[in-house]
Design an enzyme around this catalytic site. Structure first.
Site, short mmCIF file in Angstrom:
data_model
loop_
_atom_site.label_atom_id
_atom_site.label_comp_id
_atom_site.label_asym_id
_atom_site.label_seq_id
_atom_site.Cartn_x
_atom_site.Cartn_y
_atom_site.Cartn_z
N ASN A 283 -6.21 8.57 -10.73
CA ASN A 283 -6.98 7.32 -10.86
C ASN A 283 -6.68 6.75 -9.66
O ASN A 283 -6.01 6.86 -8.82
CB ASN A 283 -6.38 6.67 -12.02
CG ASN A 283 -4.89 6.53 -11.83
OD1 ASN A 283 -4.31 5.75 -10.82
ND2 ASN A 283 -3.90 7.32 -12.49
N GLU B 255 -8.36 8.10 -3.71
CA GLU B 255 -7.81 6.88 -3.11
C GLU B 255 -8.84 5.83 -2.64
O GLU B 255 -9.83 6.28 -2.66
CB GLU B 255 -7.00 7.47 -1.76
CG GLU B 255 -5.65 8.20 -2.29
CD GLU B 255 -4.59 8.14 -0.99
OE1 GLU B 255 -5.13 8.04 0.20
OE2 GLU B 255 -3.50 8.15 -1.52
N GLN C 261 -6.48 9.04 13.19
CA GLN C 261 -6.98 9.92 12.22
C GLN C 261 -6.66 11.35 12.89
O GLN C 261 -6.54 11.47 13.86
CB GLN C 261 -8.46 9.88 11.79
CG GLN C 261 -8.65 8.40 11.06
CD GLN C 261 -8.12 8.33 9.70
OE1 GLN C 261 -8.46 9.02 8.89
NE2 GLN C 261 -6.92 7.51 9.63
N HIS D 229 0.88 -1.24 0.09
CA HIS D 229 -0.10 -0.08 0.04
C HIS D 229 0.71 1.30 0.14
O HIS D 229 0.51 2.05 -0.63
CB HIS D 229 -1.01 0.06 1.12
CG HIS D 229 -1.82 1.08 1.08
ND1 HIS D 229 -3.03 1.04 0.45
CD2 HIS D 229 -2.10 2.36 2.12
CE1 HIS D 229 -3.69 2.25 0.66
NE2 HIS D 229 -3.01 2.97 1.50
N HIS E 76 -10.27 2.91 0.17
CA HIS E 76 -10.31 2.34 1.50
C HIS E 76 -11.04 1.25 1.40
O HIS E 76 -12.14 0.94 2.49
CB HIS E 76 -10.79 3.40 2.41
CG HIS E 76 -10.06 3.66 3.81
ND1 HIS E 76 -10.44 3.72 5.00
CD2 HIS E 76 -8.66 3.87 4.02
CE1 HIS E 76 -9.58 4.06 5.81
NE2 HIS E 76 -8.48 3.86 4.95
N TYR F 135 4.25 1.01 -3.45
CA TYR F 135 3.92 0.59 -4.62
C TYR F 135 4.98 -0.40 -5.15
O TYR F 135 5.30 -0.26 -6.46
CB TYR F 135 3.82 2.05 -5.37
CG TYR F 135 2.74 2.91 -5.07
CD1 TYR F 135 1.74 2.80 -5.58
CD2 TYR F 135 2.72 3.47 -4.07
CE1 TYR F 135 0.47 3.32 -5.18
CE2 TYR F 135 1.57 4.17 -3.48
CZ TYR F 135 0.50 4.33 -4.33
OH TYR F 135 -0.54 5.00 -3.93
N HIS G 81 -10.40 -2.44 1.82
CA HIS G 81 -10.49 -3.66 3.01
C HIS G 81 -11.08 -3.18 4.15
O HIS G 81 -11.72 -3.80 5.00
CB HIS G 81 -9.15 -4.20 3.03
CG HIS G 81 -8.75 -4.92 1.81
ND1 HIS G 81 -7.70 -5.44 1.91
CD2 HIS G 81 -9.34 -5.17 0.53
CE1 HIS G 81 -7.40 -6.17 0.56
NE2 HIS G 81 -8.61 -6.00 -0.07
#
EC number: 6.3.5.3
Length: 751
Positions: free
Chosen positions: A513, A102, A324, A55, A104, A58, A106
């Site tokens: 993308n 982006e 977060q 993740h 999320h 890359y 899973h």
């Protein structure tokens, strides 16, 4: 428990370490030992394991993603490209826009509400960290069959998470997509997009320059939630133990994020931020290694100074936590008091936890002992790079040979249209979108169910200079097309989003993308991925729209069953005068209805084959980027000249669905005559580069001349008005019957 210091690691080289449990391969672990000249400490192992995860690093996709740079079209408007938190594009009048999408995925399966909510929160902070005010969000959602128990568990929670977080932030949700397909059972896709606005001379970057500058951690306190969350959950396949991974899912607090947004914007305005990075995947590990590597090369951090919600957290847990609503800033020493005062004003906790150095080392201490001493670039930029084996799927040729030509064609086209209009993928998504605030902040010009979201920017920032400019955004993808041909499927995703922006009258400018695929360790999946990236890079080059950034999401599969390859593409467009945007659908009676583009017999991967027959086979519609570009030129010029009163792209479900949705947009019917010799093909083919446009009778001649100038086929089908969709010689359906059919499906399933 004995503290694992750097000194101790050097003295105990053979001590076993749980690197495999953290997702590292044997050779990756050995490489870390070679870099350090010893075994890593527990804290260092935590850093490398998350930073070298799929993740974050890359590692399986880098070799392919480079095409987005090597094939990038020249674009004077591109201010910041790939490699930063988000791309930035110059839209004129001194303004810039930053946007990114982006995944999320899973976390949203494991805990739907929090997974989706924190997906929104994370992408908003990416935009914030570029120095911009976030002004809108969008989302691209995919679930298993609409009537499946798993979908009934996941979808309501995902929608609730997106709506509660975005609504609390006061950000309009202006568009997106909701798709159902059995391949996403057990592995939904939750792709979140955010767009922000800033002055083009106010861009911020994630860098740590200036030895002696202070490292400030601000925002929420660090907790045990989300330890290894996105970096771990998104770097492995799903299995029956997925539900046990709930503690890895981050927990969001949108009210703290709202404070953080306003606090950051005031900090930017005050000029007290040298560099800034949000804390997303890999948390403090990512922020420190990446900022140090891009800056002066070194950093010293005292982990004891990190504010904690849970005082029992170990150093490695602090480093891996993905709690977060946190940010990290680099601040000049003289500016620290002003920085902290602004944070206090907004009730945002802020703590100096270290400083920038020029040593070329990232050093961290705990209780006065050194527990991390690494070259930061080795974690941030020098992870493993894999050229995974590629192999065309064994059944690809048979899949492509099994075209929809063998399927029985319908005798009743009226019934077919109604069935499609009420099918889960084409039915009204109002049940979902009504939970989102589409108009908060007062700058939304177009939103769902329009083909693209459109925002005015004149009042998006307080005290902004007047401007007539607006931006348009669309996000699209089609996993069935990509399954049939991943190269063409990625191009078709781009062409649809490009077209959806153009039908508003905006000129497409740039691309983001989110590439959702199965396991990169499967050669067949990697073939799909490589083909999709190659196709998207080639198409962007042809259309002249650069990729500004994005996301790769691998391991989207349950056991050995992968999802359809699903490249999701977002396109940003700019319109010179937002008051001249083209409205959605049939906007008034007495307008002439024109079909732009060429229709061919193309049903591979179509909604007709999928919804009516449950069939997937053949080839997707033929890509025609030149025609797509010409169509966009016509639409942009028509908007500027005030020739088009309304529009709708043709995509899923073809002309029949576009006519029905155009009638439903304002409750205005139409009477049309089909253009070709085969009503079935005319109504349900999914050929690309097509749009419906309604034009005032007195403007029709000028409009047709415009189409001829760009060599775009234009056929006048009929006139708007009345209470029915009337297709001469084929059928007539009352608008109210269309509305009832279109609107009942999702409420019947989800309550």
């Amino acid at each position: 428990m004995t503290l694992d210091t750097v000194e101790r690691a050097a003295q105990t080289p053979d001590e076993p370490q749980p690197y495999a449990e953290l997702g590292m391969k044997d050779d990756e672990y050995q490489r870390v030992r070679e870099i350090l000249g010893r075994r890593p400490t527990s804290a260092e192992l935590a850093i490398y394991s998350v930073m070298w995860s799929e993740h974050c690093s890359y590692k399986s996709s880098k070799v392919h993603l480079r095409q987005f740079a090597t094939k990038a079209p020249k674009c004077d408007a591109l201010l910041v490209g790939m490699g930063e938190n988000a791309g930035v594009v110059d839209i004129g009048d001194g303004w810039a826009v930053t946007f990114k999408i982006e995944s999320h995925n899973h976390p949203s399966y494991v805990e739907p509400h929090q997974g989706a909510a924190t997906g929104v929160g994370g992408i908003v902070r990416d935009i914030l960290s570029m120095g911009a005010r976030p002004i809108a969000v969008m989302d691209s959602l995919r679930f298993g069959g609409a009537d499946q128990p798993d979908t009934k568990r996941v979808l309501p929670g995902v929608v609730e998470g997106i709506s509660s977080y975005g609504n609390c932030l006061g950000l309009p949700n202006i568009g997106g997509e909701v798709v159902f397909d059995p391949c996403y059972i057990g592995n939904p896709l939750v792709n979140a997009l955010c767009v922000g606005l800033l002055r083009k001379d106010q861009i911020k970057l994630a860098t740590a320059p200036g030895p002696g500058n202070k490292v400030v951690l601000f925002g929420a306190r660090t907790g045990a939630d989300g330890i290894g969350g996105a970096s771990v959950l998104a770097s492995a396949t799903f299995d029956e133990e997925s539900q046990a991974k709930r503690p890895a899912v981050q927990v969001g607090d949108p009210f703290m994020e709202k404070l953080l947004i306003e606090c950051c914007l005031e900090l930017f305005q005050a000029g007290v931020v040298v560099g800034i990075q949000d804390l997303g995947a890999a948390g403090i590990s990512c922020a420190t290694t990446e900022m140090a590597a891009k800056g002066a090369g070194g950093m010293r951090i005292d982990l004891n100074l990190v504010p904690l919600r849970d005082p029992t957290l170990r150093p490695e847990e602090i480093l891996m936590s993905e709690s977060q609503e946190r940010m990290m800033a680099i601040v000049a020493p003289d500016d620290v008091p002003a920085f902290l005062a602004i944070c206090e004003k907004w009730d945002v906790p802020a703590t100096v936890i270290g400083e920038v150095t020029d040593t070329g080392r990232l050093v961290m201490t705990w209780d006065g002992e050194v527990i991390v001493d690494i070259p930061p670039g080795t974690a941030a930029n020098e992870g493993p790079v894999y050229e995974r084996p590629l192999r065309e799927p064994a059944g690809q040729a048979a899949l492509n040979a099994d075209g929809p030509e063998r399927l029985p064609r319908p005798a009743d086209l009226r019934e077919t249209l109604l069935t499609l209009l009420g099918s889960p993928n084409l039915a009204s998504k109002e049940w979902v979108t009504s939970q989102y605030d589409r108009y908060v902040r007062g700058n939304t010009v177009l939103a769902q169910p329009a083909d693209a979201g459109v925002l005015r920017i004149a009042e998006a920032l307080p005290g902004a200079e007047p401007t007539t400019r607006g931006i348009a955004l669309a996000v699209d993808g089609n996993g069935r097309y990509a399954k049939l041909d991943p190269y063409a499927g990625a191009q078709l995703a781009l062409s649809e989003a490009y077209r959806n922006v153009a039908v508003t009258g905006a000129r497409p400018l740039a691309v983001t993308n989110c590439l959702n695929f199965g396991s990169p360790e499967d050669p067949e999946v990697m073939w799909q991925f490589a083909e999709a990236v190659r196709g998207l890079a080639d198409a962007c080059q042809t259309l002249g729209v650069p990729v500004t950034g994005g996301n790769v999401s691998f391991y989207n599969q349950t056991g050995s069953t992968a999802i359809h390859p699903t490249p999701v593409v977002g396109v940003l467009g700019v319109i010179e005068d937002v008051s001249k945007r083209i409205r959605h659908g049939f906007t008034a009676p007495g307008l002439r209805v024109a079909l732009l583009g060429e229709t061919r017999e193309e049903f591979g991967g179509s909604e007709w084959a999928h919804a009516i027959h449950g069939h997937l086979g053949g080839m997707p519609p033929q890509v025609n980027l030149a025609a797509e570009r010409a169509l966009a030129e016509v639409l942009v010029a028509a908007a500027a000249a005030g020739l088009a009163e309304g529009s709708h792209d043709l995509s899923d479900g073809g002309l029949g669905i576009a006519l029905a949705e155009s009638c439903l947009a304002h409750g205005i019917g139409c009477s049309v005559e089909l253009p070709g010799g085969d009503p079935f093909v005319d109504l349900f083919s999914e050929s690309v580069a097509r749009a419906l446009v309604c034009v005032r009778p007195e403007a029709l001649e000028e409009f047709t001349r415009l189409c001829a100038r760009y060599e775009v086929p234009c056929q006048v089908l009929g006139t708007t008005g009345g209470g029915s969709l009337s297709v001469e010689g084929v059928f007539e359906i009352a608008v109210e019957e269309l509305r009832e059919t279109h609107g009942r499906t999702l409420p019947a399933i989800f309550g």
